[in-house]
Enzyme design. Sequence first.
Site, PDB file in Angstrom:
ATOM      1  N   SER A 107       1.510  -9.816  -1.256  1.00 38.50           N
ATOM      2  CA  SER A 107       1.168  -8.398  -1.091  1.00 38.50           C
ATOM      3  C   SER A 107       1.475  -7.851   0.297  1.00 38.50           C
ATOM      4  O   SER A 107       1.700  -6.655   0.457  1.00 38.50           O
ATOM      5  CB  SER A 107      -0.307  -8.177  -1.426  1.00 38.50           C
ATOM      6  OG  SER A 107      -1.140  -9.026  -0.654  1.00 38.50           O
ATOM      7  N   GLU A 165      -9.696   6.954   3.158  1.00 40.01           N
ATOM      8  CA  GLU A 165     -10.589   5.980   3.781  1.00 40.01           C
ATOM      9  C   GLU A 165      -9.746   4.807   4.262  1.00 40.01           C
ATOM     10  O   GLU A 165      -8.670   4.553   3.709  1.00 40.01           O
ATOM     11  CB  GLU A 165     -11.630   5.494   2.766  1.00 40.01           C
ATOM     12  CG  GLU A 165     -11.192   4.335   1.851  1.00 40.01           C
ATOM     13  CD  GLU A 165     -10.099   4.690   0.852  1.00 40.01           C
ATOM     14  OE1 GLU A 165      -9.840   5.885   0.642  1.00 40.01           O
ATOM     15  OE2 GLU A 165      -9.487   3.750   0.297  1.00 40.01           O
ATOM     16  N   LYS A 204       0.805  -1.227   0.000  1.00 33.20           N
ATOM     17  CA  LYS A 204       0.000   0.000   0.000  1.00 33.20           C
ATOM     18  C   LYS A 204       0.843   1.283   0.000  1.00 33.20           C
ATOM     19  O   LYS A 204       0.423   2.300  -0.538  1.00 33.20           O
ATOM     20  CB  LYS A 204      -0.959  -0.002   1.190  1.00 33.20           C
ATOM     21  CG  LYS A 204      -2.089  -1.006   0.988  1.00 33.20           C
ATOM     22  CD  LYS A 204      -3.258  -0.722   1.893  1.00 33.20           C
ATOM     23  CE  LYS A 204      -4.493  -1.468   1.430  1.00 33.20           C
ATOM     24  NZ  LYS A 204      -4.414  -2.927   1.703  1.00 33.20           N
TER      25      LYS A 204
HETATM   26  C1  LIG Z   1      -5.257  -3.906   1.241  1.00 26.42           C
HETATM   27  C2  LIG Z   1      -4.565  -5.182   0.941  1.00 26.42           C
HETATM   28  C3  LIG Z   1      -4.928  -5.989  -0.171  1.00 26.42           C
HETATM   29  C4  LIG Z   1      -6.087  -5.688  -1.055  1.00 26.42           C
HETATM   30  O1  LIG Z   1      -5.987  -4.522  -1.817  1.00 26.42           O
HETATM   31  P1  LIG Z   1      -5.728  -4.536  -3.381  1.00 26.42           P
HETATM   32  O2  LIG Z   1      -6.034  -3.143  -3.800  1.00 26.42           O
HETATM   33  O3  LIG Z   1      -6.629  -5.540  -3.998  1.00 26.42           O
HETATM   34  O4  LIG Z   1      -4.307  -4.887  -3.582  1.00 26.42           O
HETATM   35  C5  LIG Z   1      -4.187  -7.137  -0.422  1.00 26.42           C
HETATM   36  N1  LIG Z   1      -3.162  -7.495   0.375  1.00 26.42           N
HETATM   37  C6  LIG Z   1      -2.787  -6.760   1.441  1.00 26.42           C
HETATM   38  C7  LIG Z   1      -1.647  -7.223   2.276  1.00 26.42           C
HETATM   39  C8  LIG Z   1      -3.477  -5.576   1.763  1.00 26.42           C
HETATM   40  O5  LIG Z   1      -3.101  -4.864   2.836  1.00 26.42           O
END
Ligand SMILES: *Cc1c(COP(=O)(O)O)cnc(C)c1O
Length: 390
Positions: A373, A110, A88
């Site tokens: 992610s 948000e 993020k």
């Molecule tokens: C917020 C988040 C997501 C989902 O958001 P996307 O916009 O779909 O990437 C996925 N993985 C993690 C670790 C997150 O914090």
Amino acid sequence: MVRDGSPQTFGQFGGRYAPDELEEVLEDLATEYDHLKDDEEFREELDELLRNFAGRPTPLYHASSLSEEYGATIYFKREDLVHGGAHKLNNALGQALLAKHAGKERLIAETGAGQHGTATSFVGAHTGLETEIYQGKKDAERQRMNVFRMEQMGATVNKVTRGGSGLADAVDAAMEDLIKNNENTHYLVGSVVGPDPWPRMVRDFQSVIGEEAREQILEQEGKLPDAAVACVGGGSNAIGLFHPFFDDSEVDFYGAEAAGKGLDTNQHAAPLSEGKEEVYQGMRTRVIDDDVEVHSIAAGLDYPGVGPEHANYQELDRCSYRGIVDEDALQAFQDLCKYEGIVPALESSHAVALAKELAAEMDEDDVLLVNLSGRGDKDVEKIAEEYLQD
Ligand SMILES: *Cc1c(COP(=O)(O)O)cnc(C)c1O
């Protein structure tokens, strides 16, 4: 000044469905972004922050034990190692810098569970911009430590009590703030969602994931991967991985949506597998049906809609989206801990679970590039309390 902030679409999806008061604000934002994105000084400033504040480039890791267990050659792009523990920050840094260049004094955002609010608070503290976060009251109560952390960095956390007091209500409250305060305020949207220009702007800021991964896999494997895999909430980490491979038709794309308790139940967050086309929060996209209660074991996937570019990837058959149920994500979480010594976020565990499905259909030499992610430290307490009791 010649205005060329006209809204972009992705096939029939996307666009800019905003109240009249926002039309000009969004047009100006699009114009500012189009100007800055190719500006050398802006790029250099952002690259420096990505390197020295966020910790990029992140490694590309060959998971040899899990590869043996699952049956294909699996690489992880380690976004879990970005400052804050998730992808993020890539987007938050880009938009905060944009806001600064546009002469704004204030950031708003948000947040659901608090991950994006935290990333925005990091960049608010770093840039010195005043920062206000909108969070549903229910979410804020469940995530008190995140609220505390955001406040330590100087952000104000506004608890939203309207509607279901959740993420969608926080987005509405932030939009209203933007309408009122657009002169000095930038709304730092957290994913590839909302009206133009956010879906393409957030995609561009997250594309650093795929750009790095493409170079790294060529260096480490000597070829492009057979498939790229990522989880899809709003869809920013997935599009960030996929976008730089878009023209590489030999690379198949797979997106893992949250199937929650099952696609045939009324508790999931899988608008691409089980949803309908509609205009939602400023964009034309796919959204889960009215009788479905948005649910996922992973807070970051708990969103009723999805980024419009994914709806178009699906329409174009460029990406296959599959639902992953809570239980399979939880199993994948445990697999990655046990075989690789990596604790993944529950969101990312959906991508790992999908990689497991795909590997079973592939040869052991086939290469899977999986986006990790985020890290799972934020999830371990909940998993221990709710899911893994004897
Ligand atoms: C917020 C988040 C997501 C989902 O958001 P996307 O916009 O779909 O990437 C996925 N993985 C993690 C670790 C997150 O914090």
